[in-house]
Scaffold this active site. Structure first.
Site, PDB file in Angstrom:
ATOM      1  N   GLN A 122       0.831  -1.203   0.000  1.00  0.00           N
ATOM      2  CA  GLN A 122       0.000   0.000   0.000  1.00  0.00           C
ATOM      3  C   GLN A 122       0.866   1.253   0.000  1.00  0.00           C
ATOM      4  O   GLN A 122       1.597   1.506   0.954  1.00  0.00           O
ATOM      5  CB  GLN A 122      -0.906  -0.024   1.237  1.00  0.00           C
ATOM      6  CG  GLN A 122      -1.827   1.172   1.369  1.00  0.00           C
ATOM      7  CD  GLN A 122      -2.692   1.063   2.621  1.00  0.00           C
ATOM      8  OE1 GLN A 122      -2.319   0.418   3.592  1.00  0.00           O
ATOM      9  NE2 GLN A 122      -3.846   1.691   2.603  1.00  0.00           N
ATOM     10  N   GLY A 123       0.774   2.047  -1.052  1.00  0.00           N
ATOM     11  CA  GLY A 123       1.568   3.266  -1.174  1.00  0.00           C
ATOM     12  C   GLY A 123       0.770   4.498  -0.797  1.00  0.00           C
ATOM     13  O   GLY A 123       0.339   5.263  -1.672  1.00  0.00           O
ATOM     14  N   TYR A 124       0.576   4.696   0.498  1.00  0.00           N
ATOM     15  CA  TYR A 124      -0.168   5.851   0.995  1.00  0.00           C
ATOM     16  C   TYR A 124       0.755   6.841   1.696  1.00  0.00           C
ATOM     17  O   TYR A 124       1.021   7.931   1.222  1.00  0.00           O
ATOM     18  CB  TYR A 124      -1.263   5.406   1.976  1.00  0.00           C
ATOM     19  CG  TYR A 124      -2.570   4.987   1.358  1.00  0.00           C
ATOM     20  CD1 TYR A 124      -2.673   4.618   0.027  1.00  0.00           C
ATOM     21  CD2 TYR A 124      -3.731   4.927   2.123  1.00  0.00           C
ATOM     22  CE1 TYR A 124      -3.878   4.218  -0.523  1.00  0.00           C
ATOM     23  CE2 TYR A 124      -4.942   4.541   1.588  1.00  0.00           C
ATOM     24  CZ  TYR A 124      -5.016   4.180   0.268  1.00  0.00           C
ATOM     25  OH  TYR A 124      -6.212   3.795  -0.259  1.00  0.00           O
ATOM     26  N   SER A 125       1.258   6.472   2.893  1.00  0.00           N
ATOM     27  CA  SER A 125       1.993   7.404   3.746  1.00  0.00           C
ATOM     28  C   SER A 125       3.276   7.903   3.097  1.00  0.00           C
ATOM     29  O   SER A 125       3.948   7.179   2.353  1.00  0.00           O
ATOM     30  CB  SER A 125       2.340   6.738   5.081  1.00  0.00           C
ATOM     31  OG  SER A 125       1.177   6.446   5.814  1.00  0.00           O
ATOM     32  N   SER A 157       4.305  -1.490   4.315  1.00  0.00           N
ATOM     33  CA  SER A 157       4.394  -2.875   4.787  1.00  0.00           C
ATOM     34  C   SER A 157       4.597  -3.850   3.638  1.00  0.00           C
ATOM     35  O   SER A 157       3.875  -3.793   2.639  1.00  0.00           O
ATOM     36  CB  SER A 157       3.130  -3.251   5.558  1.00  0.00           C
ATOM     37  OG  SER A 157       2.968  -2.451   6.699  1.00  0.00           O
ATOM     38  N   GLU A 240     -10.403  -1.901   5.414  1.00  0.00           N
ATOM     39  CA  GLU A 240      -9.330  -2.316   6.317  1.00  0.00           C
ATOM     40  C   GLU A 240      -9.864  -2.916   7.611  1.00  0.00           C
ATOM     41  O   GLU A 240      -9.188  -3.668   8.279  1.00  0.00           O
ATOM     42  CB  GLU A 240      -8.432  -1.117   6.631  1.00  0.00           C
ATOM     43  CG  GLU A 240      -7.090  -1.486   7.189  1.00  0.00           C
ATOM     44  CD  GLU A 240      -6.134  -0.296   7.183  1.00  0.00           C
ATOM     45  OE1 GLU A 240      -4.918  -0.526   7.264  1.00  0.00           O
ATOM     46  OE2 GLU A 240      -6.603   0.855   7.098  1.00  0.00           O
ATOM     47  N   SER A 351      -3.337   6.644  13.349  1.00  0.00           N
ATOM     48  CA  SER A 351      -2.915   6.906  14.724  1.00  0.00           C
ATOM     49  C   SER A 351      -4.122   7.123  15.627  1.00  0.00           C
ATOM     50  O   SER A 351      -5.219   7.463  15.173  1.00  0.00           O
ATOM     51  CB  SER A 351      -2.008   8.144  14.776  1.00  0.00           C
ATOM     52  OG  SER A 351      -2.764   9.312  14.500  1.00  0.00           O
ATOM     53  N   GLU A 353      -4.761   9.499  17.643  1.00  0.00           N
ATOM     54  CA  GLU A 353      -5.257  10.870  17.577  1.00  0.00           C
ATOM     55  C   GLU A 353      -6.198  11.059  16.388  1.00  0.00           C
ATOM     56  O   GLU A 353      -7.275  11.664  16.502  1.00  0.00           O
ATOM     57  CB  GLU A 353      -4.084  11.861  17.486  1.00  0.00           C
ATOM     58  CG  GLU A 353      -3.234  11.951  18.736  1.00  0.00           C
ATOM     59  CD  GLU A 353      -2.195  10.835  18.824  1.00  0.00           C
ATOM     60  OE1 GLU A 353      -1.425  10.825  19.790  1.00  0.00           O
ATOM     61  OE2 GLU A 353      -2.162   9.972  17.921  1.00  0.00           O
TER      62      GLU A 353
END
Length: 368
Positions: A122-125, A157, A240, A351, A353
């Site tokens: 997964q290429g998100y962050s 990951s 997810e 996260s 938050e």
């Protein structure tokens, strides 16, 4: 025979004979264990029809009910089956392709996921776009019949073993934030893609940095319309949280059982404070299970399990006493690994938050 009974019998037979050597391999902090053997197991699962249970039968699934999916994941965990190497394909990109993909895209990508042949990441962050995902800076431009991708992703990951990556990137120059993004399917084995493992506290490298320097993918490998990537990306995040969380909780119960056994063995169970915390952990895990049975996609699910598991990791260290501070022979024991890896639980996959903000704004309707 119910699906639960079929799964139990099949798993017991396979994990006691041909695939006995993969039982218990992998898991959080142990993704390095037996990758090739677990990939062979993934292909075996696909051939036997035990992957992608919720998918329509025309795409290789079983159109299984939620109850049957839960039954399988519970039996899978109880059997001590290895950690899946194809879960990102089956649980994230597969359902997203089913929802947004063209028939040509479904024909190209779904069989490889169902069979366990092709693995995904997964290429998100990004370094400047983690929780603020709409701030992604990775760019893609059209050149002939191809998208050319340039940028950096992080905390990716299993990128080091993946065949494909679904990449959220900026394709409209004049747009900002969540506008002008596209969702591209990019092959990993090509010039212009560099994967650098990130060493974690456990000493292993499940996560990676991924650098795209002119990497290419065909113009048809955009999921949804160009510029509509934010909507597609949010749909992926919705997939997810699902029935697999019930299997995850079987693993949590094993973690708790190990902590209880260590407390008994080392005498910490005689401490009334420790005993109270162990009981509280058991009760909270039961609450987690009952909430997941009610609705595995509840917004609070990820926030709840990640903070529970992190507290359990801290308790695991406490019941070991001084022995927990030493890695005998340089190797972490199960409880030390639990503690170290669980530090990331409240960061990855959203996260704490950000989860609280989402619950407040989208579920409770509170102002931003």
């Amino acid at each position: 025979m119910s699906l639960r009974e079929q799964a139990r019998a099949w798993l017991e037979e396979q994990l006691s004979t041909t695939f006995a050597h993969v039982r218990g391999l992998g898991g959080p902090g142990r993704e390095h264990e037996g990758h090739e053997e677990r990939h062979a197991w993934e292909r075996h699962l696909g051939k036997a029809g035990w992957t992608c249970l919720s998918w329509p039968t025309r795409y290789g699934g079983r159109a299984a009910t939620l109850a049957d999916q839960i039954a399988f994941y519970e039996e899978y965990a109880r059997a001590g089956a290895p950690a899946r190497v194809g879960h990102i394909g089956e649980g994230l990109i597969g359902p997203t392709i089913l929802e947004f993909g063209t028939e040509e895209q479904k024909a190209r990508f779904l069989p490889g996921i169902q069979s366990g042949e092709e693995l995904w990441c997964q290429g998100y962050s990004e370094p400047e776009a983690g929780s603020d995902l709409a701030n992604v800076q990775t760019k893609a431009e059209m050149s002939g019949d191809e998208w050319v991708v340039t940028g950096q992703k992080v905390w990716t990951s299993l990128a080091h073993v993946a065949d494909w990556c679904f990449v959220l990137c900026r394709t409209e120059k004049a747009e900002k934030k969540h506008h002008g993004l596209s969702y591209l399917l990019v092959p990993m084995d090509q010039p212009g893609v560099e994967v650098r493992p990130i060493v974690q506290l456990t000493g292993t490298s499940e996560f990676n940095e991924v650098f795209f320097d002119g990497a290419r993918t065909h113009r048809d490998h955009v999921l949804g319309a160009p510029g509509d990537g934010w909507r597609v990306a949010m749909a992926t995040l919705g997939h997810e949280r699902g029935a697999s969380t019930l299997g995850q909780q079987i693993g949590f119960r094993r973690d708790l059982d190990r902590v209880i056994e260590a407390a008994k063995r080392g005498g910490a169970a005689g401490d009334p404070v420790i005993r109270d915390r162990l009981v509280r952990s058991w009760l909270e895990l039961e609450v987690m299970r009952l909430n997941a049975l009610r609705d595995p996609q509840l917004p609070i699910t990820k926030l709840y399990w990640s903070e529970w598991h992190q507290r359990l990791g801290e308790l695991a260290q406490e019941v070991q006493g001084r022995a927990g501070l030493v890695a005998e022979g340089g190797e972490l024991n199960d409880l030390q690994r639990l503690y170290l890896f669980s530090r990331a639980d409240t960061i990855y996959a959203g996260s704490s938050e950000i989860q609280r903000n989402l619950i407040a704004e989208r579920t409770l309707g509170l102002p931003r």
